[in-house]
Design a protein around this motif. Sequence first.
Motif, PDB file in Angstrom:
ATOM      1  N   LEU A 286       0.829  -1.204   0.000  1.00  0.00           N
ATOM      2  CA  LEU A 286       0.000   0.000   0.000  1.00  0.00           C
ATOM      3  C   LEU A 286       0.861   1.251   0.000  1.00  0.00           C
ATOM      4  O   LEU A 286       0.595   2.211  -0.736  1.00  0.00           O
ATOM      5  N   ILE A 287       1.917   1.260   0.817  1.00  0.00           N
ATOM      6  CA  ILE A 287       2.803   2.426   0.848  1.00  0.00           C
ATOM      7  C   ILE A 287       3.481   2.600  -0.508  1.00  0.00           C
ATOM      8  O   ILE A 287       3.600   3.717  -1.018  1.00  0.00           O
ATOM      9  N   ALA A 288       3.920   1.496  -1.116  1.00  0.00           N
ATOM     10  CA  ALA A 288       4.568   1.572  -2.423  1.00  0.00           C
ATOM     11  C   ALA A 288       3.637   2.134  -3.488  1.00  0.00           C
ATOM     12  O   ALA A 288       4.086   2.752  -4.465  1.00  0.00           O
ATOM     13  N   ASP A 289       2.341   1.935  -3.304  1.00  0.00           N
ATOM     14  CA  ASP A 289       1.361   2.448  -4.265  1.00  0.00           C
ATOM     15  C   ASP A 289       0.793   3.795  -3.854  1.00  0.00           C
ATOM     16  O   ASP A 289      -0.239   4.236  -4.374  1.00  0.00           O
ATOM     17  N   GLY A 335      10.461  -8.543  -4.519  1.00  0.00           N
ATOM     18  CA  GLY A 335      10.891  -7.356  -5.256  1.00  0.00           C
ATOM     19  C   GLY A 335      11.127  -7.591  -6.731  1.00  0.00           C
ATOM     20  O   GLY A 335      10.943  -6.681  -7.549  1.00  0.00           O
ATOM     21  N   ALA A 336      11.549  -8.804  -7.116  1.00  0.00           N
ATOM     22  CA  ALA A 336      11.792  -9.075  -8.536  1.00  0.00           C
ATOM     23  C   ALA A 336      10.491  -9.050  -9.330  1.00  0.00           C
ATOM     24  O   ALA A 336      10.434  -8.534 -10.451  1.00  0.00           O
ATOM     25  N   ALA A 337       9.416  -9.605  -8.748  1.00  0.00           N
ATOM     26  CA  ALA A 337       8.123  -9.623  -9.434  1.00  0.00           C
ATOM     27  C   ALA A 337       7.415  -8.281  -9.360  1.00  0.00           C
ATOM     28  O   ALA A 337       6.645  -7.921 -10.256  1.00  0.00           O
ATOM     29  N   PHE A 338       7.684  -7.527  -8.305  1.00  0.00           N
ATOM     30  CA  PHE A 338       7.027  -6.242  -8.104  1.00  0.00           C
ATOM     31  C   PHE A 338       8.105  -5.187  -7.820  1.00  0.00           C
ATOM     32  O   PHE A 338       8.390  -4.869  -6.659  1.00  0.00           O
ATOM     33  N   PRO A 339       8.730  -4.626  -8.861  1.00  0.00           N
ATOM     34  CA  PRO A 339       9.852  -3.701  -8.668  1.00  0.00           C
ATOM     35  C   PRO A 339       9.487  -2.446  -7.889  1.00  0.00           C
ATOM     36  O   PRO A 339      10.369  -1.776  -7.365  1.00  0.00           O
ATOM     37  N   GLU A 340       8.202  -2.113  -7.790  1.00  0.00           N
ATOM     38  CA  GLU A 340       7.819  -0.940  -7.016  1.00  0.00           C
ATOM     39  C   GLU A 340       8.207  -1.097  -5.540  1.00  0.00           C
ATOM     40  O   GLU A 340       8.432  -0.110  -4.839  1.00  0.00           O
ATOM     41  N   LEU A 341       8.301  -2.361  -5.070  1.00  0.00           N
ATOM     42  CA  LEU A 341       8.747  -2.598  -3.701  1.00  0.00           C
ATOM     43  C   LEU A 341      10.187  -2.139  -3.506  1.00  0.00           C
ATOM     44  O   LEU A 341      10.516  -1.497  -2.517  1.00  0.00           O
ATOM     45  N   ARG A 343      11.838   0.030  -5.381  1.00  0.00           N
ATOM     46  CA  ARG A 343      11.940   1.482  -5.545  1.00  0.00           C
ATOM     47  C   ARG A 343      11.505   2.218  -4.286  1.00  0.00           C
ATOM     48  O   ARG A 343      12.058   3.261  -3.945  1.00  0.00           O
ATOM     49  N   ALA A 344      10.525   1.677  -3.611  1.00  0.00           N
ATOM     50  CA  ALA A 344       9.960   2.374  -2.442  1.00  0.00           C
ATOM     51  C   ALA A 344      10.471   1.811  -1.125  1.00  0.00           C
ATOM     52  O   ALA A 344       9.935   2.151  -0.071  1.00  0.00           O
ATOM     53  N   GLN A 345      11.518   0.979  -1.148  1.00  0.00           N
ATOM     54  CA  GLN A 345      11.960   0.309   0.073  1.00  0.00           C
ATOM     55  C   GLN A 345      12.273   1.288   1.195  1.00  0.00           C
ATOM     56  O   GLN A 345      11.868   1.082   2.344  1.00  0.00           O
ATOM     57  N   ALA A 346      12.984   2.371   0.879  1.00  0.00           N
ATOM     58  CA  ALA A 346      13.330   3.343   1.923  1.00  0.00           C
ATOM     59  C   ALA A 346      12.075   3.998   2.495  1.00  0.00           C
ATOM     60  O   ALA A 346      11.942   4.169   3.716  1.00  0.00           O
ATOM     61  N   LEU A 347      11.144   4.370   1.624  1.00  0.00           N
ATOM     62  CA  LEU A 347       9.900   4.992   2.086  1.00  0.00           C
ATOM     63  C   LEU A 347       9.106   4.025   2.954  1.00  0.00           C
ATOM     64  O   LEU A 347       8.566   4.408   3.999  1.00  0.00           O
ATOM     65  N   ASN A 629      20.309  14.000 -13.276  1.00  0.00           N
ATOM     66  CA  ASN A 629      19.131  13.133 -13.464  1.00  0.00           C
ATOM     67  C   ASN A 629      18.934  12.184 -12.281  1.00  0.00           C
ATOM     68  O   ASN A 629      18.601  11.018 -12.455  1.00  0.00           O
ATOM     69  N   ALA A 630      19.156  12.691 -11.088  1.00  0.00           N
ATOM     70  CA  ALA A 630      19.009  11.872  -9.884  1.00  0.00           C
ATOM     71  C   ALA A 630      17.535  11.667  -9.560  1.00  0.00           C
ATOM     72  O   ALA A 630      16.679  12.505  -9.867  1.00  0.00           O
ATOM     73  N   GLU A 631      17.249  10.561  -8.921  1.00  0.00           N
ATOM     74  CA  GLU A 631      15.876  10.240  -8.541  1.00  0.00           C
ATOM     75  C   GLU A 631      15.374  11.199  -7.461  1.00  0.00           C
ATOM     76  O   GLU A 631      16.130  11.609  -6.580  1.00  0.00           O
ATOM     77  N   VAL A 632      14.113  11.549  -7.557  1.00  0.00           N
ATOM     78  CA  VAL A 632      13.453  12.359  -6.521  1.00  0.00           C
ATOM     79  C   VAL A 632      12.749  11.393  -5.580  1.00  0.00           C
ATOM     80  O   VAL A 632      11.920  10.587  -6.016  1.00  0.00           O
ATOM     81  N   SER A 633      13.096  11.430  -4.311  1.00  0.00           N
ATOM     82  CA  SER A 633      12.538  10.473  -3.351  1.00  0.00           C
ATOM     83  C   SER A 633      11.619  11.178  -2.364  1.00  0.00           C
ATOM     84  O   SER A 633      11.759  12.369  -2.088  1.00  0.00           O
ATOM     85  N   THR A 634      10.681  10.408  -1.839  1.00  0.00           N
ATOM     86  CA  THR A 634       9.709  10.932  -0.884  1.00  0.00           C
ATOM     87  C   THR A 634       9.698  10.062   0.358  1.00  0.00           C
ATOM     88  O   THR A 634       9.702   8.834   0.266  1.00  0.00           O
TER      89      THR A 634
END
Length: 890
Positions: A286-289, A335-341, A343-347, A629-634
């Motif tokens: 849910l947080i990742a989404d 994480g391999a099947a759902f890369p959004e996990l 990407r959002a691991q720190a959040l 071109n660094a990623e913007v993190s939240t």
Amino acid sequence: MTSANDIRKAFLDYFARHGHEPVASSPLVPRNDPTLMFTNAGMVQFKNVFTGQEARPYSRAATSQKCVRAGGKHNDLDNVGYTARHHTFFEMLGNFSFGDYFKDVAIELAWNLVTKEFALPSERLLVTVYSEDDEAFALWRKIAGLPEQRIIRIPTSDNFWSMGETGPCGPCSEIFYDHGEGIPGGPPGSPDEDGDRFIEIWNLVFMQYEQVSAGERIDLPRPSIDTGMGLERIAAVLQGKHDNYDIDLMRRLILASAEATGVHADGPQAVSHRVIADHLRASAFLIADGVLPSNEGRGYVLRRIMRRGMRHAHMLGAREPLLHRLVPELVAEMGAAFPELSRAQALIGETLKLEEARFKDTLGRGLKLLEEETERLQGAEALPGEVAFKLYDTYGFPLDLTQDILRGQDRKVDVAGYDAAMAQQRAQAKKSWAGSGEAATDTLWLDLRERLGATEFLGYDTEVAEGVVAALIVEGAEVETAQAGTAVQVVLNQTPFYGESGGQMGDSGVLFAPGEGGSGGLEVAVADTQKRAGDLHVHFGEVRRGTLTRGQALELRVDGTRRGQLRAHHSATHLLHEALRQRLGDHVTQKGSLVAPDRLRFDISQPKPLTLEDIHAVEQLVNARVRANAEVSTRYMTPDEAIEAGALALFGEKYGDEVRVVSMGGLDDRKGEGQQFSTELCGGTHVRRTGDIGFFKIVGESALSSGVRRLEAVAGEAGLAWAERQEALLDEAAAVLRVAPGKLPDRISGLLEERRKLERELAETRRKLATGGGTAAAPEAREVGGVKLVARVLEDVPPKDLKPMADDLKKQVVSGVVAVIAVNEGKASLVVGVTDDLAGKLSAVELVRAGSAAIGGKGGGGRPDMAQAGGPEGAKAAEAVQAIEAALAG
């Protein structure tokens, strides 16, 4: 053993070989069904394809869809951890046909997958069909070779699926797995069907009808297929398990929980490990989404899930936050099947840690209160509602958490009393708010906010969604409908439209609903979006076509081009802020801002103007971070934690218990190890990577007030348009001067020097003409009061040339008074000079003031031998000369 990851891959690969397009899972927040709180089935993302509102480039699809059932109609939260197959989060494997194949192919594909690919013994399988679906019954006999006694006809709605009261619908067919006689329970349709022996593993929906009305059902022109197979259930079967929590995927998380707490995974507290494993998955996805814990809507459901898991961590003896420590195990597994996990691991980790730390602060006190209150109760008496509300309001216990705690005591909660206490608090809050300044007159929005709750904002990660009209406002009053041509204010249950705040302008776009039977449908043009009563998003627009109705489901589309420019300028503002601090010093803080599609405006505390060198250095700093071109993190933190971590608070933002922290620009060694170039508290929308800003340019710098400077800048497409305009002006100037653009500075310098030379020559010629045409003879003078007076009235002579002319005339007259008046664009400038021998007797200042009064001036000033004045009435220059004569005559 076949792992859950292997099963997922095998399923998708199987259908890909049979012409299906593997489609990524859609987010858990539905973009195309505003009636759902969360995506709860594989077909949700294809809803509009089935209804014909959307076309896709494929007619067959296969997915592994992430689903959550923890709110609204589909709520399994209370059972999670206590049963073998209830989850808040689960994966639904599915294959879909959009008017392509139908029952025969769907049954053949399903049977071959489970019996050949997955190698399940056919004697362990049985199927159900809708009682009236003779076609499906015959196909199962033909394709699977099943005897009639293992094809069970079900007459209830369990085997007839519908999308709603109207719309596509059709019979279902389910595949069941028989765990064997050692497990109690009977086959589906029998009195013992609720037992665990026969487990449904796959449901095939044959979408062949359209429900037109309660009494009318017609055939669909293109019948379709929608199926669903729970990954956790099929994994349990294939791994020889009867409990979903014993499969490898769940077991890895349970063992991680056991290791972190030191409590045996299968001991008396096994339920707590199961709850933690399930709730960790749900919370992380849910947080990742884009869902974050709050006290409203989806955020509140997430908070309930998180705090239920955290309470079980507390029961296991965890004294420090636990769930965030398990996130790496989850990411490693899924994480391999759902890369959004990934990407959002720190959040995910920081959000879980923050929520658990805050909850732990109050959990002990809340449990103590609950214990004291329950000791006062008699027998199975329910916990009073006001106590449950106090636990919620003071200690952050969601109602269902209190109910879960009391479950072990076989005690209930007075829910009616809880609701009454909640209503009383809202009334008091509204009453106090109504006395706080501007909001006092905004009772309409306060009433709507109380009745409807906050608007769910979806716009951080999407610009397209669906929403239901919760309220319509026309001319300050709530209405049920609005016709074409009406200016409206629309409140929706959820929206991707950003409401203006923090300097960022609100979104524009369109709300629409397709017409039926070829009609034009509905269209509402949204010109602006504002926030009212804190978090109620109000869409200001006009009904362009059709009739807008409260309760209507609409498609919502933000103007993506405009939003992209807003994002670019907002992110550029953050980089600009930090670049200014690095160039000018830490005294620079934001004093105001405007983030618009075509520009940004940024006001800063700065005592002196920026030099060109400052401006160029700041631009270089910003553009270097853009090019990185660094990623913007939240991330989300408490305000104190965020500021302690180096985050800057932005002007104009109001911060609650949790703040959104936006970091960008890449690592910056000057700020410390692991620190980002820019870290600020901000609720606005931003680019995903700094490169999306494209280009940054400061186009203006000025004073706003004492100690405050204003910078104006452009970025992205607006920056490119500005550069193109500058280039066009450069080319135009070069063409006029007939030189290459690169030669313009030299050419302009030459022209300026030539102009200065001509101006000097012209001034010299004017002086000669004014003083006698360049002859050596004395200028013509007349005697007034025994003094020589030389007077000249000149046209279009610059005022700065008058004093040199007066000096020349004084030299020529030797002894006397000179008066020179220049008339330019209707105004007059006057200079009076007195020769040195008369300066002690006559005052040039008194004489010039006399002349000034005649031309509408207000005095004048200078020395006794030379004074100057001016006035707005150039046509009275001759009268000024007469006034000077009169003053001389005495």
